[in-house]
Design a protein around this motif. Sequence first.
Motif, PDB file in Angstrom:
ATOM      1  N   SER A 119      -5.194  -6.242   1.831  1.00  0.00           N
ATOM      2  CA  SER A 119      -4.834  -5.296   0.772  1.00  0.00           C
ATOM      3  C   SER A 119      -3.330  -5.038   0.736  1.00  0.00           C
ATOM      4  N   ASN A 120      -2.666  -5.245   1.843  1.00  0.00           N
ATOM      5  CA  ASN A 120      -1.236  -4.944   1.927  1.00  0.00           C
ATOM      6  C   ASN A 120      -0.368  -6.092   1.439  1.00  0.00           C
ATOM      7  N   ASP A 139      -5.469  -0.160   6.891  1.00  0.00           N
ATOM      8  CA  ASP A 139      -5.449  -1.032   5.715  1.00  0.00           C
ATOM      9  C   ASP A 139      -4.184  -1.882   5.657  1.00  0.00           C
ATOM     10  N   LYS A 193      -6.178 -10.312  -6.841  1.00  0.00           N
ATOM     11  CA  LYS A 193      -4.781 -10.279  -6.403  1.00  0.00           C
ATOM     12  C   LYS A 193      -3.908 -11.243  -7.224  1.00  0.00           C
ATOM     13  N   LYS A 206     -10.924  -2.112   2.592  1.00  0.00           N
ATOM     14  CA  LYS A 206     -10.803  -0.825   3.268  1.00  0.00           C
ATOM     15  C   LYS A 206     -12.115  -0.374   3.901  1.00  0.00           C
ATOM     16  N   ILE A 210      -8.903  -3.877  -4.341  1.00  0.00           N
ATOM     17  CA  ILE A 210      -8.088  -3.336  -3.257  1.00  0.00           C
ATOM     18  C   ILE A 210      -8.951  -2.557  -2.263  1.00  0.00           C
ATOM     19  N   SER A 240     -16.546   2.142  -2.430  1.00  0.00           N
ATOM     20  CA  SER A 240     -15.432   1.960  -3.347  1.00  0.00           C
ATOM     21  C   SER A 240     -15.455   3.033  -4.427  1.00  0.00           C
ATOM     22  N   LEU A 274       0.822  -1.205   0.000  1.00  0.00           N
ATOM     23  CA  LEU A 274       0.000   0.000   0.000  1.00  0.00           C
ATOM     24  C   LEU A 274       0.862   1.263   0.000  1.00  0.00           C
TER      25      LEU A 274
END
Length: 772
Positions: A150-151, A145, A649, A511, A507, A485, A130
């Motif tokens: 997501s990371n 996050d 991903k 969040k 992604i 989003s 991120l």
Amino acid sequence: MATLADIGVSAALNILGAFVFLIAFAILRLQPFNDRVYFPKWYLKGLRDSPTHGGAFVRKFVNLDFRSYIRFLNWMPEALKMPEPELIEHAGLDSAVYLRIYLIGLKIFVPIALVAWSVLVPVNWTNDTLDVAVKISNVTASDIDKLSISNVPLKSQRFWTHVVMAYAFTFWTCYVLLKEYEKVANLRLQFVASEKRRPDQFTVLVRNVPPDPDESVSELVEHFFLVNHPNHYLTHQVVVNANKLAKLVKKKKKLQNWLDYYQLKYSRNNSKRPMMKTGFLGLWGEKVDGIDYHISEIEKLSKEIAEERERVVSDPKAIMPAAFVSFNSRWGAAVCAQTQQTRNPTLWLTEWASEPRDVYWQNLAIPYVSLSVRRLIMGVAFFFLTFFFMIPIAIVQSFASIEGIEKAAPFLRPVIEAKFLKSVIQGFLPGIALKLFLIFLPTILMIMSKFEGFISLSSLERRAATRYYLFNFVNVFLGSIIAGSAFEQLNSFLKQSANDIPKTIGIAIPKKATFFITYIMVDGWAGIAGEILMLKPLIIFHLKNFFLVKTEKDRAEAMDPGSLGFNSGEPRIQFYFLLGLVYATVTPLLLPFIIVFFALAYVVFRHQIINVYNQRYESAAAFWPDVHRRIIAALIISQLLLMGLLSTKKAALSTPFLIALPVLTIWFHYFSKDRYESAFVKYPLQEAMMKDTLERAREPNLNLKGYLRNAYIHPVFKGEDDDDDELFKNEENENVLVLTKRQSRRNTPVPSKMSGASSPSLPEVVQEDPEP
């Protein structure tokens, strides 16, 4: 996007609010004049009297024992002391099993949280994906996050950890659900076996009775069951359309309350007669004497009630083609309720009668043939309600993503740039705004369920709960993610190519955990703490106590203990199951907030069930299959969303291994359904026979017919003098011969073409009228 600071501000505000509510409750409950508000259940059971203190007059209203204030939080351990068997005896099985839903949440999420924080959080945190994305792609991100999936970089082998954890979480959840299903099913069977005698154990509701030109509905029902259930039929009560009469009686009661108010007002000041205006809400209209006006109106209404009552009794059109039929044994009722009565499966439809408290009498007047059309109409209406509610959801999400909007509308930045104001807007306002938008939803859904024609309060609440759950899933969950989003990545969407949009959404989905964290704190922390304060019942009780109460009976009627409210409470719990299962592998940071909700709610509602709530009905935990089904649905949704997220991903090697999870979960659902659900929809004949045999041995002279005769009379007729009303009186007739008025039955055993009866009256059981 909400940062750790924003979440901290929201947590501080909600913890402060919850603490204020709990402190206020702890103090108010100690005051003698609030005793009936916070302990009404014990008054209704006759086990508690109004606190009286000797000495000063003020002691009757204020607790001056300062030692009790030191122990002001002792209600929490006291709420946990009562064992479950005693709780079932005290409050019923519905209440005890409802509490088990919160226990399931703790059993599922406490181990999951420990594992997720031990395994997934380090896996997610030790990456810089991120940080790079913020610098290169101008994607909005925060420290929260970095704890999420997501990371983790694209095509990373670390995604295998999330796949393994998804399997572990699924297996653990299914194990807990299986054990709870077994436990609740056993509790239900034990409760039914040990329960005291109730009218619904011997009674079935028969609907869609076919018309017959020769016999009334009452005579037709009696004839049909004497022929087809000759050894077990006992008595019956036809269903009447008394909705108008019920409205008149309700109106009279309301006028009587106003009359009591004006008489009490006059008794306190005899020098002046109380006056009122006859217009809307007393705001305008002719000014009249309040006492004389209400006495006159009540007299007029009493005459109208008597006329309407006579019409209901004498008018055949007021008799519905339905009846409550009672049997001389539970076994006979079980056979009738669980079998098809005729060759035509659309006539003589039988089902277990709800207990008298559970019957929703208004809907019994709805013709059975119109139910399908009504449910179709409400299905379409619910679709549009769900669809158009997306608009306020999107508005709420705009508040939750200030930074995203600032990139597209920089002119708003000076207004919302103040640090504290920004933290409040992003960390507190979205949750409270969404909560306010949903405040009227349970009432709307309950009205829709009533229109559909369900005939018991329990079925009405279960139907409304199902729709509330669907609404929460589509609007609050999916709507928040999709709308959020779009707002959050607004600047990126405007500049990047269409091929990159799915990646950006992938992604952005985890969040939205920050928004749901704020919602949990508003609804699940402060909201639950506010529930125990009971501010609305407190105010209403004291208003009634001041203006209307003249006797102890009036004071008892002024109490409003309320009930659990399954139609709104259970879907809220299920929403937290959905959030927990979805974000367990995506953003484990959310799990502690959910655990706090389940723990706090368990203590609060246990206290309320013991001391406050008075359930309107007892369904013996008939709602549990719905609870189980919705948790399974949440589990499958979490698996599908994880598969979609991993596909963005580019985890091509690990993602296919998740395909088996939904299949295994669906198999588990059908396995547990086949194993335990029958305990909630059928009554075993073996259990019925055992209970009947035991009852006959203990009470050989029981007058069961007298016990059941008036059990299912419409409430507006109870307490009236019904001696002359043939409609509500079953003659004492022990003659086994089947009496009939049909001329065809006097000459031939062939059944009437319109009756649908499959068993003809045999010549030897037909008795001719005696010659004069």
